[in-house]
Design a protein around this motif. Structure first.
Motif, short mmCIF file in Angstrom:
data_model
loop_
_atom_site.label_atom_id
_atom_site.label_comp_id
_atom_site.label_asym_id
_atom_site.label_seq_id
_atom_site.Cartn_x
_atom_site.Cartn_y
_atom_site.Cartn_z
N ASN A 164 1.27 56.00 -15.08
CA ASN A 164 2.00 55.59 -13.89
C ASN A 164 2.69 56.78 -13.20
O ASN A 164 2.83 56.81 -11.99
CB ASN A 164 3.03 54.52 -14.26
N ALA A 165 3.09 57.75 -14.03
CA ALA A 165 3.76 58.93 -13.47
C ALA A 165 2.75 59.90 -12.84
O ALA A 165 3.14 60.89 -12.23
CB ALA A 165 4.55 59.64 -14.56
N ASP A 217 17.40 55.51 -6.88
CA ASP A 217 16.93 54.84 -8.08
C ASP A 217 15.59 55.50 -8.37
O ASP A 217 14.61 55.24 -7.67
CB ASP A 217 16.74 53.35 -7.80
N ALA A 234 12.99 56.86 -11.43
CA ALA A 234 12.52 57.11 -12.79
C ALA A 234 11.32 58.03 -12.69
O ALA A 234 10.43 57.79 -11.87
CB ALA A 234 12.14 55.81 -13.47
N LEU A 235 11.31 59.04 -13.53
CA LEU A 235 10.22 60.03 -13.49
C LEU A 235 8.86 59.38 -13.72
O LEU A 235 7.85 59.83 -13.21
CB LEU A 235 10.49 61.07 -14.59
N THR A 236 8.85 58.30 -14.50
CA THR A 236 7.57 57.66 -14.83
C THR A 236 7.13 56.66 -13.76
O THR A 236 6.06 56.09 -13.88
CB THR A 236 7.65 56.94 -16.18
N ALA A 237 7.97 56.41 -12.77
CA ALA A 237 7.57 55.50 -11.70
C ALA A 237 7.92 56.13 -10.35
O ALA A 237 8.76 55.63 -9.62
CB ALA A 237 8.26 54.15 -11.86
N PRO A 238 7.27 57.26 -10.04
CA PRO A 238 7.65 58.01 -8.83
C PRO A 238 7.50 57.19 -7.55
O PRO A 238 8.22 57.41 -6.59
CB PRO A 238 6.71 59.21 -8.83
N GLU A 258 8.16 54.11 -7.07
CA GLU A 258 9.20 53.09 -6.88
C GLU A 258 10.55 53.72 -6.51
O GLU A 258 11.57 53.03 -6.48
CB GLU A 258 9.35 52.24 -8.14
#
Lengths: 431, 306
Positions: A94-95, B53, B55-59, B61
């Motif tokens: 996802n990243a 808001d 998160a590195l793993t959900a760029p 969002e």
């Protein structure tokens, strides 16, 4: 390690500058299980174009994830290949840190998730994110119930039929034995909770691809059934004294104690080779005791409902920023070959992810045939942990609210943990 | 002479003094610009990131949420609990270190024989890497293979120091105090060396007792040095991280505010919330520094003369 990488990179760069084309280095970050086999395959899979170099990651899964993530977040071009715990694949994919597995291999992995391919579906499932494959399953781990035949007999338990946690805890308590689980405040405790919830037909969260909007479902009958099992064990005389800090390795010693009838223990596949390797050695079982070691499918949470054994293992991914993505993909295919998987199983006790490799391991005679079959069905019918880009938050929130096992209460824990998990996912609460 | 006596109102400057001042400003300007580039950029970036808001793993969002992260942090009981623990670490370790450090400084100042050996042995713990000393103390406090339980008559042999908050916090404090007391004593030794022997002699001639000499002559003249020592150590202690990381990994509520920030940023990849926490950490460090400077009533510009 950084120095080694730097030296390797310098050496590669320097030699390439001299006109040599055979000196590209592919760095393969591996977790420290089965390293000897990895080194062998790094050597065998190196070609005239590139050399594969093995770089060691830390022991703990969390530290492995952190180290890889820090490199990938910085778009490190020297991270070519990496061993990934299955729960990290969705986060990393996802990243945008993993290169998609394309072509025939990708299709075979996707096909395997529906049971139409060579990979065990439980293993294939772990590498698929938004309908695309982002890694190649290397080995597939699963948990089963290890126990002493003499203890089960004394308790009058029919182990040919599926057993429930309640039966196992009662059998151990009534006969002076114990039940070994992983309940320290760490990832493996979530593995247990997840298996218990899924075994009762529920889930911790669903619709995980919605990210932060995933549906929190642990406040359910299944969540309460899971909490009931944990409470039952914590309150029972079968609980081991170090229950709240118990880990994969700590209950191994309770199987063949100096005094007492031993234990029932849920644990990964490494257990068999582990005990076999220390027969008649200090601290190890005698041959007779080892022959008393038996295995059964992971216990059911609720009577009549099939259990969902935990699925783990290692998948191999290709870094999205690799300088040599084609070579890295080719190398990944080579180091996950059927023969590599068979070697890992026979030399390091790490079970394969493909049916063909399983057949070969079964035929080798190194393991009891029915044990191999049990592993295979457990992986195939097992339950993965939630696949989410926010997995570490989900795991952390569950650990915070369900630890210690002695504090778990079916009436309050699932409800409290659901509320907290929702807040954490929405960014309303610190973790 | 004393820093307290510095005049409150601004003195009238001569032309020459003003010109010197301007030259001084020009000379330090390049250094200030460089420092701003190095320190201001990460700080501004942290402030910017803290409004998302992210998160590195959900760029994908990533979303702008204004001051929500601060609101969440400041209304969360976990934030205040970790802040409380951090302040406790700081207050207790600095207070204990100040006393022990002063005794050590006196010893180092007055010692006549084996001066080198005594000074070196007092300073050894400070030369040891914090992570290493953390491990050493963790083993020492372990109920399985440590020696602390055997030494203490009031605890059982199987007492697990890291099993509950109170004792775990004590264990962490002990390792912190052991490690950094030498630093405190080094700063105090420098202050002690600045107290003029003439004044002490004069006090002696006037018939002052040892206690009077200490409280009326030595300590007041060391005020600036004590403030610097307390300030440095307090800010250092407020950022406590390594010992906790090694000894408990933040379990049983021993987590400091730095550790919470680390977990949000590095473990959870929550860059937005992690940045907000770092900004809050920075602001609270400023508050601590301000309070200490006020407490000692020292004019920092004059401190070097004090």
């Amino acid at each position: 390690m950084i120095a080694q990488v730097a030296v390797a990179a310098l050496a590669a760069g320097g030699l390439a500058a001299c006109g040599g084309s055979s000196d590209a280095v592919l760095n393969w970050y591996v977790n420290p299980d089965g390293v000897a086999v990895f080194e062998k395959y790094a050597d065998q899979c190196s070609t005239g174009d590139y050399d594969i170099e093995v770089q060691l990651l830390p022991t703990g899964a969390t530290d492995q994830r952190t180290q890889l993530a820090r490199r990938l977040a910085a778009e490190d071009s020297s991270t070519d290949l990496m061993n990934l715990d299955p729960v990290f694949v969705p986060e990393f994919a996802n990243a945008g840190w993993l290169k998609e597995v394309e072509g025939d291999l990708g299709d075979r992995i996707i096909g395997s998730t529906e049971g139409e391919g060579d990979y065990l579906s439980g293993a294939a499932e772990t590498v698929v994110w938004e309908d695309k494959a982002y890694a190649i399953p290397l080995w597939a781990n699963t948990q089963i119930l290890w126990y002493r035949e003499s203890l089960a007999k004394a308790a009058g338990l029919d182990m040919t039929q599926p057993v429930t946690w309640e039966q196992v805890i009662k059998a151990a308590a009534d006969n002076g034995g114990s039940v070994g689980v992983q309940a320290d405040k760490y990832e493996a405790y979530v593995v247990w909770i997840n298996a218990l919830v899924q075994g009762a037909g529920g889930a911790i969260v669903s619709d995980t691809e919605a990210g932060r909007d995933a549906k929190v479902e642990i406040d359910s009958d299944a969540g309460r059934e899971a909490a009931t099992v944990i409470e039952m064990l914590a309150d029972s005389s079968a609980a081991q004294p170090d229950l709240s800090v118990s880990r994969e390795g700590t209950s191994l010693g309770q199987m063949f104690p100096k005094n007492g009838p031993g234990e029932f223990m849920t644990n990964w596949t490494f257990v068999y080779k582990n005990y076999e390797g220390v027969i008649d050695q200090p601290g190890g079982p005698t041959k007779e005791q080892f022959d008393d070691l038996r295995w059964a499918r992971y216990p059911a949470t609720v009577e009549g409902e099939v259990s969902k054994p935990p699925v783990g293992g290692i998948d191999i991914g290709v870094g999205a920023f690799s300088k040599h993505p084609e070579w890295a993909a080719e190398a990944a295919e080579c180091i996950t070959s059927e023969q590599a998987q068979v070697d890992l199983a026979l030399e390091a006790g790490l079970m394969p992810s493909t049916n063909a490799a399983y057949d070969e391991v079964a035929a080798s005679g190194d393991y009891p045939k029915e044990l191999i079959e049990l592993y295979r069905t457990s992986v195939d019918e097992g339950g993965p942990r939630p696949k989410s880009a926010y997995y570490s938050m989900i795991s952390g929130a569950i650990q915070s609210t369900w630890h210690s096992p002695e504090s778990v209460d079916p009436d309050t824990t699932p409800e409290e943990s659901a509320a907290y998990l929702e807040d954490v996912l929405e960014g309303k609460s610190l973790l | 002479m004393s820093a307290v006596a510095a005049p409150k109102s601004k003195p009238v400057m001569s032309d020459r003094a003003r010109a010197e001042n301007r030259l001084g400003q020009k000379l330090v300007a390049p250094a200030i610009v460089l420092m701003l580039l190095v320190t201001a950029f990460p700080m501004l970036r942290a402030i910017y990131l803290s409004t998302f808001d992210y998160a590195l793993t959900a760029p994908e969002e990533r979303a702008f949420i204004g001051l929500s992260n601060y609101l969440t942090a400041l209304t969360d009981p976990l934030f205040w609990q970790t802040t409380g623990v951090t302040v406790l670490y700081m207050v207790v370790t600095v207070a204990v270190e100040l006393v022990i450090g002063f005794i050590f400084a006196m010893v180092m100042h007055r010692v006549i024989f084996a001066r080198g050996v005594i000074r070196t042995s007092i300073l050894v713990p400070y030369g040891i890497i914090t992570v290493v000393s953390g491990f050493a103390w963790q083993f020492a406090f372990s109920f399985q293979n440590g020696f602390i339980n055997g030494w203490l008559p009031f605890v059982g042999d199987d007492f697990n120091w890291f099993g509950q908050t109170g004792s775990a916090v004590v264990a962490i404090m002990v390792s912190e105090i052991w490690k950094t007391t030498p630093f405190m004593s080094l700063l105090l030794l420098a202050g002690l060396a600045q107290v003029s022997d003439d004044m002490i002699e004069a006090a002696k001639v006037d018939g002052a007792t040892w206690t009077q000499r200490l409280t009326k002559v030595i300590l007041p003249n060391m005020r600036a040095a004590i403030m610097v020592a307390v300030l440095f150590r307090a800010l250092d202690a407020y950022r406590i991280f390594d010992n906790i990381f090694v000894m408990t990994s933040g379990a049983v509520r021993t987590e400091s505010i730095s550790f919470l920030t680390y977990r949000q940023t590095i473990e959870q990849f929550q860059l937005g919330m992690g940045s907000a926490l770092s900004v809050l950490l920075f602001l609270s460090v400023l508050v601590v520094a301000f309070l200490i400077v006020r407490l000692f009533r020292v004019d920092l510009a004059q401190a070097r003369q004090g």
